[in-house]
Design a protein around this motif. Sequence first.
Motif, mmCIF file in Angstrom:
data_model
loop_
_atom_site.group_PDB
_atom_site.id
_atom_site.type_symbol
_atom_site.label_atom_id
_atom_site.label_comp_id
_atom_site.label_asym_id
_atom_site.label_seq_id
_atom_site.Cartn_x
_atom_site.Cartn_y
_atom_site.Cartn_z
ATOM 1 N N MET A 120 1.105 -1.325 -0.055
ATOM 2 C CA MET A 120 0.000 -0.063 -0.495
ATOM 3 C C MET A 120 0.796 1.202 -0.031
ATOM 4 S SD MET A 120 -3.232 -0.665 2.823
ATOM 5 C CE MET A 120 -3.198 -3.105 3.092
ATOM 6 N N ALA B 293 -6.215 8.445 -1.215
ATOM 7 C CA ALA B 293 -6.206 6.888 -0.183
ATOM 8 C C ALA B 293 -7.983 6.841 -0.518
ATOM 9 C CB ALA B 293 -5.477 7.221 1.124
ATOM 10 N N PRO C 86 1.350 -3.887 -3.478
ATOM 11 C CA PRO C 86 0.358 -3.148 -2.960
ATOM 12 C C PRO C 86 -1.011 -3.089 -3.383
ATOM 13 C CG PRO C 86 1.559 -1.819 -4.607
ATOM 14 C CD PRO C 86 2.083 -3.393 -4.594
ATOM 15 N N ALA D 119 -1.888 1.415 -5.169
ATOM 16 C CA ALA D 119 -0.550 1.954 -5.385
ATOM 17 C C ALA D 119 -0.554 2.685 -7.086
ATOM 18 C CB ALA D 119 0.423 1.815 -5.561
ATOM 19 N N GLU E 8 -4.088 4.990 -2.061
ATOM 20 C CA GLU E 8 -3.578 3.934 -1.394
ATOM 21 C C GLU E 8 -5.108 3.332 -1.366
ATOM 22 O OE1 GLU E 8 -2.105 4.788 2.601
ATOM 23 O OE2 GLU E 8 -0.085 5.645 0.821
ATOM 24 N N ARG F 229 -6.610 1.704 1.830
ATOM 25 C CA ARG F 229 -6.365 1.067 2.810
ATOM 26 C C ARG F 229 -7.615 0.858 4.094
ATOM 27 N NH1 ARG F 229 -4.523 7.202 4.497
ATOM 28 N NH2 ARG F 229 -3.120 7.177 3.187
#
Length: 140
Positions: free
Chosen positions: A1, A21, A47, A50, A55, A57
């Motif tokens: 990430m 994100a 990731p 990415a 990102e 999360r």
Amino acid sequence: MVADAPVPETPGVRRRARLRAITLESGAPDRAAAWYHRALGLTDADPLLATGGVELRFTLGTADAPSTVEPARIILNFHVDDIRAAEARLVALEAVWVRELERTRWGIIGTVLDLDGNCVQIVEPAPDSPACLQRKEEHP
């Protein structure tokens, strides 16, 4: 990430807002991240989201909300090179299909629910789909 390196400031130039994100709440964030890795055919070292500096999360959510209340309000789109391989992984994960794979003028599209009830769409763009669907971005 992992995210892209920050864009350097240029004097006199105003920066636009950028999406950095997407955070998904989950009762089991590690399990949710592992599901996405398996569903997308990624290794643990790869990731999630990415590309383009965004990102994906996962954070611990409240235990009293077992699934997303309105899952269709946000749909995560993942472009894949081989939609049949992605379909096989999702079937093996016993994903719930909201939209079976369907050929459209833009390519083949299907939608499943993740473990927390979020809509996840997989797309294999058609060769003649709009240019915005054909961008090939590499992971850093």
